[in-house]
Scaffold this motif. Structure first.
Motif, PDB file in Angstrom:
ATOM      1  N   TRP A  94       0.813  -1.220   0.000  1.00 61.33           N
ATOM      2  CA  TRP A  94       0.000   0.000   0.000  1.00 61.33           C
ATOM      3  C   TRP A  94       0.841   1.263   0.000  1.00 61.33           C
ATOM      4  CZ3 TRP A  94      -0.406   3.701   3.979  1.00 61.33           C
ATOM      5  CH2 TRP A  94       0.328   3.422   5.124  1.00 61.33           C
ATOM      6  N   THR A  95       2.077   1.205   0.554  1.00 62.79           N
ATOM      7  CA  THR A  95       2.944   2.388   0.593  1.00 62.79           C
ATOM      8  C   THR A  95       3.465   2.771  -0.786  1.00 62.79           C
ATOM      9  OG1 THR A  95       4.787   0.918   1.166  1.00 62.79           O
ATOM     10  CG2 THR A  95       3.656   2.036   2.978  1.00 62.79           C
ATOM     11  N   ASP A  96       3.372   1.839  -1.787  1.00 61.13           N
ATOM     12  CA  ASP A  96       3.830   2.164  -3.145  1.00 61.13           C
ATOM     13  C   ASP A  96       2.906   3.158  -3.836  1.00 61.13           C
ATOM     14  OD1 ASP A  96       5.920   0.454  -2.787  1.00 61.13           O
ATOM     15  OD2 ASP A  96       5.006  -1.232  -3.874  1.00 61.13           O
ATOM     16  N   LEU A  97       1.716   3.332  -3.298  1.00 65.86           N
ATOM     17  CA  LEU A  97       0.740   4.196  -3.955  1.00 65.86           C
ATOM     18  C   LEU A  97       0.838   5.655  -3.524  1.00 65.86           C
ATOM     19  CD1 LEU A  97      -2.437   1.941  -3.666  1.00 65.86           C
ATOM     20  CD2 LEU A  97      -0.857   2.124  -5.597  1.00 65.86           C
ATOM     21  N   PHE A  98       1.692   5.950  -2.539  1.00 59.84           N
ATOM     22  CA  PHE A  98       1.688   7.286  -1.952  1.00 59.84           C
ATOM     23  C   PHE A  98       3.087   7.880  -1.916  1.00 59.84           C
ATOM     24  CE2 PHE A  98      -1.794   4.842  -0.149  1.00 59.84           C
ATOM     25  CZ  PHE A  98      -2.866   5.660  -0.447  1.00 59.84           C
ATOM     26  N   VAL A  99       3.116   9.239  -1.966  1.00 58.32           N
ATOM     27  CA  VAL A  99       4.358   9.996  -1.919  1.00 58.32           C
ATOM     28  C   VAL A  99       4.687  10.314  -0.466  1.00 58.32           C
ATOM     29  CG1 VAL A  99       5.477  12.163  -2.585  1.00 58.32           C
ATOM     30  CG2 VAL A  99       3.931  10.990  -4.176  1.00 58.32           C
ATOM     31  N   GLY A 100       5.970  10.275  -0.147  1.00 55.15           N
ATOM     32  CA  GLY A 100       6.387  10.699   1.175  1.00 55.15           C
ATOM     33  C   GLY A 100       6.469   9.583   2.180  1.00 55.15           C
ATOM     34  N   ASP A 101       6.319   8.350   1.745  1.00 54.34           N
ATOM     35  CA  ASP A 101       6.437   7.196   2.639  1.00 54.34           C
ATOM     36  C   ASP A 101       5.631   7.381   3.918  1.00 54.34           C
ATOM     37  OD1 ASP A 101       8.153   5.919   0.901  1.00 54.34           O
ATOM     38  OD2 ASP A 101       9.903   6.947   1.731  1.00 54.34           O
TER      39      ASP A 101
END
Length: 530
Positions: A94-101
């Motif tokens: 799911w973290t691959d979909l968002f900027v800024g980790d």
């Protein structure tokens, strides 16, 4: 349970769809049909929609994760927010979909506390650049209560941020309106003070002018507050957050004024050891105030005209054209119409400057403002000097009201500052006032302040009697005094003849006017004008 003749037994499902017997695969399919309504008649459906319809219709995004944080399912709203389809998202972390980790520890915290946790993130895809999202992570449990994954609820924060911004703007406008209302009740606009009709009309004009970006020409006598009006126009306008650059055109010689306004390049003249930006450059995105613009030489007037027309100029000794976004406010105490006739001021420059003319009335034409100006100035001076707020004796106020103030508000400030120093920050008496009293033909060197006040009072009574046709009641009302007081003053100043009739030509000479320490000036000492 009996099976109808000619039909085969597939299994049985409980009414709520949670239990089944025999042939489980077929029973599960039947359960599906019960929940979705597929294969059943309309009369058998309990609701006109399915759970899938509900999930599809939600405006908030939903993302189902397994225990390892991999995506299992994404609803259409979440697909639109994260900018990717379900097929591309399933199986990814799911973290691959968002900027800024976004902090993965947030999910661990939710798992440990068995509660929801909120944090902000930004989508990586979508082609529109990142924008703020709010992710609410909740635990998913099976029927036994054991954690089996997470459910992320994705909310777009942009509508909320827009509402917050609108709320902040509304709050600022409300605060500004409250300040304006308070100042209106006090007869103020920023640092400007006045309750007279002329000043209230001027305040309305300033509020309208401030909202535009047009050039303003302020005309008025020296000391009337032209620079303060320019600052108020700038402070109320859309450029309030930009610079306000002030230039006194009369304080600089022609050569230096050109360099000061437009800047110069290195080596353009003796002493130009480095390049210097001009005042117009410094005022970019803001306002420039040209005080005493009537003193500008014809050579500089030509350059000013170009800036007014094109907002462009070159530095002294330079060839590069510089463009600026600046509002121009000019002021002068000269009669520019007369200067036009005499050829000392360019017609085209005057018309460019005179887009919105503002004429400031002199203090002698709005004496009802004097008590409010005195209170405002004395309070400011006392605060600056560290004194307690002093009082002004009525006799001193009458002296201030009787004076013509050739130096206008600047002279009033100087007189009050001197009086405050003389009185030691206590009560201001008439003796503390330093007024320039010019002797007249009728009252030469023996003129005193008391006789001047009494002469002014006598003239005011005569003028009011003439306007009211000699009727005492309306005359007393106009002067703001009682009828008996008016009669007594008329008798003292010889405004009755021997038969007791009103005589507007006084029998008394000024030298014979009896002096009275309690003489009052008819305009009053501080009542708010209607």
């Amino acid at each position: 349970m009996q099976v109808p003749k000619g039909r085969s037994f597939l299994g049985a499902v409980s009414e709520d769809g949670t239990r089944c017997v025999s042939r489980p695969r077929v029973a599960r399919r039947a359960k599906n049909e019960i929940l979705t309504g597929n294969g059943m008649g309309e009369e058998s459906r309990r609701w006109p929609f399915t759970v899938a319809d509900l999930l599809r219709s939600l405006e908030d995004g939903l993302i189902a994760l397994d225990e390892a944080g991999r995506i299992l399912w994404v609803n259409p709203a979440a697909q639109a927010l994260i900018g990717t389809c379900e097929g591309e998202a399933v199986g990814k972390a799911w973290t691959d979909l968002f900027v800024g980790d976004p902090p993965a520890s947030s999910l661990a915290a939710a798992l440990q506390r068995e509660s929801s946790v909120c944090f902000s993130a930004r989508p990586r895809h979508g082609g529109r650049g990142p924008f703020p999202l709010c992710l609410t992570a909740s635990l998913l449990r099976n029927k036994d209560g054991a954690p089996i994954g997470h459910l992320l609820v994705v909310k777009d924060l942009r509508p909320m941020l827009r509402l917050l911004d609108e709320l902040e703007q509304s709050q600022r406008r409300l605060e500004e309106q409250e300040v304006e209302l308070k100042q209106f009740r006090e007869g103020r606009l920023g640092e400007l003070v006045g309750i007279s009709p002329k000043m209230q009309t001027l305040f309305q004009l300033i509020r309208r002018v401030a909202k535009s970006d047009a050039t303003v020409l302020i005309q008025g006598e020296s000391g009337t507050g032209k620079e303060l009006i320019a600052s108020t126009v700038h402070g109320l306008g859309p450029r309030r957050n930009g610079p306000l650059i002030k230039v006194n055109c009369a304080a600089l010689p022609e050569g230096l004024l050109e360099s000061e306004l437009f800047g110069h390049e290195k080596g353009s003249f003796t002493g130009a050891i480095r390049e210097k930006p001009g005042r117009f450059e410094l005022a970019d995105k803001g306002t420039i105030f040209l005080d005493e613009v009537g003193e500008v030489s014809p050579a500089v007037q030509v350059k000013l005209l170009r800036v007014l027309q094109e907002r462009a100029f070159e530095r002294v000794g330079g060839t590069r054209t510089i463009r600026v976004d600046v509002r121009i406010i000019a002021a002068t105490n000269r009669d520019l119409q007369k200067a036009l006739q005499e050829g000392r001021f360019r017609d085209d420059l005057f018309y460019r400057l005179n887009v919105i003319p503002i004429t400031v009335p002199p203090l002698r034409e709005r004496k009802e403002d004097i008590p409010h100006l005195v209170a405002f100035i004395v309070q400011r001076l006392a605060t600056k000097g560290g004194w307690p707020p002093p009082t002004v004796r009525p006799a001193a106020m009458r002296c201030l009201l009787a004076y013509d103030w050739p130096g206008n508000i600047r002279e009033l400030e100087n007189v009050l500052e001197f009086a405050l120093t003389q009185s030691g920050g206590r009560t201001i008496q008439p003796a503390d006032l330093r007024l320039r009293l010019a002797p007249t033909r009728e009252t030469p060197e023996d003129l005193t302040l008391v006789t001047l006040l009494e002469e002014r009072e006598r003239q005011a009574i005569r003028t009011a009697l003439g306007r009211c046709g000699g009727d005492l009641s309306p005359t007393a009302k106009v002067l703001g005094i009682g009828r008996t007081t008016l009669w007594r003053k008329m008798k003292r100043y010889g405004l009755f003849n021997d038969q007791g009739d009103i005589c507007l030509v006084s029998k008394m000479k000024q030298g014979n006017v009896p002096r009275s320490s309690d003489a009052s000036f008819p305009t009053g000492t501080g009542k708010r004008a209607a």
